[in-house]
Design an enzyme around this catalytic site. Structure first.
Site, short mmCIF file in Angstrom:
data_model
loop_
_atom_site.label_atom_id
_atom_site.label_comp_id
_atom_site.label_asym_id
_atom_site.label_seq_id
_atom_site.Cartn_x
_atom_site.Cartn_y
_atom_site.Cartn_z
N HIS A 188 0.84 -1.21 0.00
CA HIS A 188 0.00 0.00 0.00
C HIS A 188 0.87 1.25 0.00
O HIS A 188 0.51 2.27 -0.59
CB HIS A 188 -0.92 -0.01 1.22
CG HIS A 188 -1.97 -1.06 1.16
ND1 HIS A 188 -3.05 -0.99 0.31
CD2 HIS A 188 -2.11 -2.23 1.82
CE1 HIS A 188 -3.80 -2.06 0.46
NE2 HIS A 188 -3.25 -2.82 1.37
N GLU A 430 -5.46 -9.68 -34.19
CA GLU A 430 -4.02 -9.71 -34.43
C GLU A 430 -3.62 -10.78 -35.43
O GLU A 430 -2.43 -11.03 -35.64
CB GLU A 430 -3.25 -9.87 -33.11
CG GLU A 430 -3.73 -11.00 -32.24
CD GLU A 430 -3.13 -10.96 -30.85
OE1 GLU A 430 -2.09 -10.32 -30.64
OE2 GLU A 430 -3.72 -11.59 -29.95
N ASP A 454 1.57 -8.13 -33.64
CA ASP A 454 1.40 -9.44 -34.26
C ASP A 454 0.69 -9.34 -35.60
O ASP A 454 0.99 -10.10 -36.53
CB ASP A 454 0.63 -10.38 -33.32
CG ASP A 454 1.57 -11.12 -32.38
OD1 ASP A 454 2.73 -11.35 -32.76
OD2 ASP A 454 1.15 -11.47 -31.26
N CYS A 501 -4.27 -1.46 -29.35
CA CYS A 501 -3.42 -1.53 -28.16
C CYS A 501 -1.99 -1.89 -28.50
O CYS A 501 -1.15 -2.01 -27.62
CB CYS A 501 -3.99 -2.51 -27.13
SG CYS A 501 -4.03 -4.23 -27.70
#
Length: 539
Positions: A188, A430, A454, A501
């Site tokens: 944390h 991909e 890819d 992405c």
């Protein structure tokens, strides 16, 4: 000059004097008591005061670092009210007729040892929390004041480790950076440091000595190095690095909260790609609108054996809470090809890029897949999680995935384990095969995300790992761009959204073309969020 190297938690450069965190020493002695009921009541009274203090810390953390990161102080309150914890203290006081301080210290040691010995990384982190909670109660009982940082000017705060309550109580204006001997990137404290935008390095070991207190130092949060009594050359280099970093932060301030919208009014979401919980701070720092790709395989790559459901659940939950309602797209296991894990016992393949990898492993080894899906659907209760499946080539694969999901949800329901029913699911585009059947695939899922790395490799028949082929590898190739355009048209024809992405999403030369294709989202490395936002707003 002395150079120490640890694990970076948050980037940035800080230059200043080291100030070691001074803890108030509590001497706990075992003492005999006659009135055991009165002694237990002493503990209850101190516990009640501690509860009020923790509520105050929660309120302060809410203002400083937000609800998700303030939640630790709710956890601490629950620990104090935990029946096992309280019964242990009561039993020691009454059976051994000893003082409350001794009973609390003993219980804290016992519980911390239990947590630390667990295989689950999340539970191991709770060892420090139970110690922290117990120290608070002991401080109240003994009247020893809380620990402090003895500095009038901003300084690099050094310590063996810092508990969450210690971190949040620091005067932020006096903290240039954190440097600790121990600690984990999932603690944390590390999360709070990242959220507070303070450079931090952990795991420096015992080479970080208290005798360095007051010495001039440089914390390089980009590399994980700390330079003590730096020479002139290092000082000049680090000042230049700091200047560039501050320029980027100035850019952040200018663009923070701004929409990703062109001058003609076209909007697009800009998300961040991350590979680990420790990257979350960078995504937040750079004002990403969400997480467009969370590479879950890091959990497998960093483990010596298959990560448990609880390990995965705690990580996914942490990311979901950390993003506070913003979209978090988690890609399921993408092992194989260039990402090998010994304990998977994968056979050596002549062409691993075209081999046994990603969804092919998940569908043929469903016990691994089901564990991950259980963790994901449970964690989705705590935020806005979407799930994305890699290396899809057919509608049949997607339907098989949906069958397994239905079984997992039924299993969780029968076990009375909370889970989210309506989680958004998507696939990676991909492979050329997925592009060619993208209209049919779009009917089965909620979204597409194009993995351009890819997709380029498979479209051009070029191994992207082979440096000899760099001259032939062209991600701007018309065929690759046509593939992306086709997938976008088919997604939109079925009313579904599509993003990128892969690395190409951060290629500013193509931003205008991607907008022209009507892409709904671009997900890039955290450091590229702001440059991409600027590019979009300039178009």
């Amino acid at each position: 000059m002395i150079t120490l190297t640890g694990k970076r938690v948050f980037s940035g450069v800080a230059i200043g004097k080291i100030s070691f965190y001074k803890r108030s020493e509590k001497v706990i002695k075992r003492e005999h008591v006659e009135d055991i009921d009165a002694e237990f009541q002493r503990f209850i009274d101190a516990k009640d005061i501690a509860m009020e203090q923790l509520k105050g810390l929660y309120d302060k953390a809410m203002k400083d670092v937000g609800e998700a990161n303030a939640a630790i102080f709710e956890v601490h309150q629950m620990m104090l009210e935990d029946l096992d914890y309280m019964e242990s203290i009561e039993n020691i006081i009454k059976s051994q007729k000893v003082n409350a301080e001794y009973a609390i210290a003993t219980t804290a040691d016992n519980f911390a040892e239990i947590f630390a010995s667990m295989d689950d990384a999340y539970m191991q982190g709770r060892a420090a929390d139970v110690k922290d909670v117990s120290e608070r109660v002991l401080g109240i009982l003994t009247g020893v004041e809380e620990s402090v940082v003895q500095t009038d000017e901003p300084a690099i705060i050094a310590a063996d480790d810092l508990a969450p309550s210690e971190t949040v109580q620091l005067d932020k204006s006096k903290v240039l950076a954190f440097a600790t001997m121990f600690g984990s990137s999932n603690s944390h404290t590390a999360i709070l440091a990242r959220t507070m935008n303070i450079p931090a390095i952990i795991g420096l070991g015992e080479e970080l000595k208290p005798e360095y207190d007051g010495k001039l130092a440089i914390v390089d949060g980009f590399t994980g190095n700390i330079y003590i009594e730096p020479d002139a050359k290092t000082m000049d280099e680090m000042r230049e690095k700091q200047r560039k970093d501050q320029e980027e932060k100035a850019l952040l301030e200018l663009l923070k909260g701004k929409e990703n919208v062109t001058k003609s009014g076209q909007k697009i979401n800009v998300y961040a790609n991350i590979g680990n919980v420790s990257d979350l701070g960078a995504a937040l720092k750079n004002d990403a609108g969400g997480i467009g790709l969370f590479r879950s395989e890091f959990l497998y790559l960093e483990n010596d054996t298959f990560p448990t459901e609880e390990q995965q659940f705690s990580v996914y939950k942490q990311v979901a809470e950390g993003m506070a309602g913003k979209k978090v797209i988690i890609r399921t296991l993408d092992i194989g090809a260039d990402k090998q894990v010994d304990y998977f016992n994968l056979d050596k393949e002549e062409n691993p890029a075209l081999g046994y990898r990603a969804i092919r492993i998940c569908l043929t080894r469903p016990e691994i897949f089901r564990t991950q899906l259980r963790a994901l659907y449970r964690a989705a209760v705590f935020g806005n999680i979407s799930i994305m499946f890699p290396m899809i080539i057919s509608v049949a694969e997607v339907r098989k995935i949906k069958e397994i999901i239905a079984d997992v949800k039924e299993e969780l329901k029968n076990e009375d384990i909370p889970y989210k029913e309506d989680v958004e699911i998507g696939i990676m585009i991909e492979t050329p095969a997925s592009v060619m059947v993208s209209r049919e695939l779009a009917k089965e899922v909620d979204f597409f995300s194009v993995g351009t790395n890819d997709l380029t490799q498979y479209t051009l028949a070029i191994d992207r790992q082979n440096s000899k082929l760099d001259a032939f590898y062209d991600p701007h190739h018309p065929a690759v761009l046509s593939m992306i355009r086709m997938a976008a048209e088919n997604a939109h024809a079925e009313g579904k959204w599509i993003g990128i992405c892969g690395e190409l999403g951060a290629d500013l030369e193509l931003t205008e073309e991607f907008l022209a294709m009507g892409l709904d989202e671009l997900s890039v490395s955290p450091s590229m969020v702001l440059p991409l936002r600027k590019r979009i707003r300039d178009l």
